[in-house]
Write a protein that holds these residues in place. Sequence first.
Motif, PDB file in Angstrom:
ATOM      1  N   ILE A   2       0.852  -1.180   0.000  1.00 51.54           N
ATOM      2  CA  ILE A   2       0.000   0.000   0.000  1.00 51.54           C
ATOM      3  C   ILE A   2       0.898   1.242   0.000  1.00 51.54           C
ATOM      4  N   LEU A   3       0.598   2.172  -0.903  1.00 55.23           N
ATOM      5  CA  LEU A   3       1.369   3.405  -1.015  1.00 55.23           C
ATOM      6  C   LEU A   3       0.429   4.603  -1.075  1.00 55.23           C
ATOM      7  N   TYR A   4       0.954   5.757  -0.689  1.00 56.36           N
ATOM      8  CA  TYR A   4       0.152   6.976  -0.609  1.00 56.36           C
ATOM      9  C   TYR A   4       0.823   8.112  -1.376  1.00 56.36           C
ATOM     10  N   HIS A   5      -0.020   8.993  -1.908  1.00 54.68           N
ATOM     11  CA  HIS A   5       0.462  10.177  -2.623  1.00 54.68           C
ATOM     12  C   HIS A   5      -0.428  11.352  -2.232  1.00 54.68           C
ATOM     13  N   ALA A   6       0.177  12.389  -1.655  1.00 52.07           N
ATOM     14  CA  ALA A   6      -0.569  13.590  -1.278  1.00 52.07           C
ATOM     15  C   ALA A   6      -0.627  14.539  -2.471  1.00 52.07           C
ATOM     16  N   SER A   7      -1.795  15.137  -2.656  1.00 50.40           N
ATOM     17  CA  SER A   7      -1.982  16.025  -3.805  1.00 50.40           C
ATOM     18  C   SER A   7      -3.207  16.901  -3.575  1.00 50.40           C
ATOM     19  N   PRO A   8      -3.291  18.030  -4.274  1.00 50.68           N
ATOM     20  CA  PRO A   8      -4.540  18.789  -4.235  1.00 50.68           C
ATOM     21  C   PRO A   8      -5.595  18.178  -5.166  1.00 50.68           C
ATOM     22  N   TYR A   9      -5.263  17.058  -5.782  1.00 50.35           N
ATOM     23  CA  TYR A   9      -6.153  16.410  -6.754  1.00 50.35           C
ATOM     24  C   TYR A   9      -6.313  14.922  -6.452  1.00 50.35           C
ATOM     25  N   ILE A  10      -7.410  14.361  -6.909  1.00 49.27           N
ATOM     26  CA  ILE A  10      -7.571  12.910  -6.933  1.00 49.27           C
ATOM     27  C   ILE A  10      -6.865  12.445  -8.199  1.00 49.27           C
ATOM     28  N   ILE A  11      -5.938  11.509  -8.041  1.00 53.83           N
ATOM     29  CA  ILE A  11      -5.132  11.057  -9.185  1.00 53.83           C
ATOM     30  C   ILE A  11      -5.356   9.556  -9.374  1.00 53.83           C
ATOM     31  N   GLU A  12      -6.297   9.239 -10.234  1.00 56.57           N
ATOM     32  CA  GLU A  12      -6.598   7.832 -10.505  1.00 56.57           C
ATOM     33  C   GLU A  12      -5.616   7.230 -11.505  1.00 56.57           C
ATOM     34  N   ARG A  13      -5.120   8.069 -12.422  1.00 57.68           N
ATOM     35  CA  ARG A  13      -4.190   7.597 -13.457  1.00 57.68           C
ATOM     36  C   ARG A  13      -2.940   8.477 -13.450  1.00 57.68           C
ATOM     37  N   PRO A  14      -1.966   8.160 -12.592  1.00 60.69           N
ATOM     38  CA  PRO A  14      -0.747   8.964 -12.542  1.00 60.69           C
ATOM     39  C   PRO A  14      -0.013   8.958 -13.877  1.00 60.69           C
ATOM     40  N   ASP A  15       0.660  10.051 -14.166  1.00 58.05           N
ATOM     41  CA  ASP A  15       1.402  10.208 -15.413  1.00 58.05           C
ATOM     42  C   ASP A  15       2.776  10.784 -15.087  1.00 58.05           C
ATOM     43  N   VAL A  16       3.802   9.994 -15.315  1.00 55.08           N
ATOM     44  CA  VAL A  16       5.175  10.392 -15.025  1.00 55.08           C
ATOM     45  C   VAL A  16       5.544  11.693 -15.724  1.00 55.08           C
ATOM     46  N   SER A  17       5.063  11.889 -16.920  1.00 55.15           N
ATOM     47  CA  SER A  17       5.450  13.068 -17.698  1.00 55.15           C
ATOM     48  C   SER A  17       4.957  14.375 -17.070  1.00 55.15           C
ATOM     49  N   ARG A  18       3.989  14.301 -16.168  1.00 55.74           N
ATOM     50  CA  ARG A  18       3.451  15.508 -15.537  1.00 55.74           C
ATOM     51  C   ARG A  18       4.227  15.914 -14.289  1.00 55.74           C
ATOM     52  N   SER A  19       5.221  15.137 -13.932  1.00 55.46           N
ATOM     53  CA  SER A  19       6.030  15.431 -12.755  1.00 55.46           C
ATOM     54  C   SER A  19       6.940  16.626 -13.001  1.00 55.46           C
ATOM     55  N   ARG A  20       7.352  17.252 -11.913  1.00 55.79           N
ATOM     56  CA  ARG A  20       8.321  18.349 -12.002  1.00 55.79           C
ATOM     57  C   ARG A  20       9.721  17.788 -12.233  1.00 55.79           C
ATOM     58  N   ASP A  21      10.570  18.614 -12.807  1.00 50.72           N
ATOM     59  CA  ASP A  21      11.978  18.265 -12.999  1.00 50.72           C
ATOM     60  C   ASP A  21      12.760  18.547 -11.718  1.00 50.72           C
ATOM     61  N   PHE A  22      13.953  18.009 -11.646  1.00 47.59           N
ATOM     62  CA  PHE A  22      14.934  18.316 -10.598  1.00 47.59           C
ATOM     63  C   PHE A  22      14.493  17.912  -9.193  1.00 47.59           C
TER      64      PHE A  22
END
Length: 166
Positions: A2-22
């Motif tokens: 089980i893993l968790y991700h905090a966000s201001p959004y519900i993210i049902e389909r994460p997308d690596v390309s939308r991540s920040r750089d650095f």
Amino acid sequence: MILYHASPYIIERPDVSRSRDFLDFGKGFYLTAIREQAEKYAMRFLRRGQKAYINEYVLDEDLSEYNVMTFDRYDEAWLEYVGACRKGNGGVIYDIVSGGIADDKVFNTIDLYFAGEMSKEDALGRLAFEYPNHQICILNQNVILHHLKFKKATEITIEASKNDSK
């Protein structure tokens, strides 16, 4: 797992390309196995006047077909890898990276080291006393598509977090 991700959004389909750089382990989707850590991170969004959610996922245990790197402690290998990623020189060497977070205390040390104001030995000496928090970064979108399953999202509110601390 089980893993968790905090966000201001519900993210049902994460997308690596939308991540920040650095970021610590490069451009990827970051999660933690420590729910309290995700809740603490979610508070950042609430302080900014945004909504905050804890997205919960299940990651398959068998990832043997992927290149996985695990840093068990803040050591020289972790320091060099995080430094390279934060400078944009990390490259995607791994599909998944797991290890400690460069949180505020840790970041101050590595910032001084990379600014040339602290030796590697001094930085490693300071880091030896820090107990790593936990993060997993998925850098390969195929891992997300085939091995990470969204379970649910829970909204975090100021009132709920106050009740949890009682």
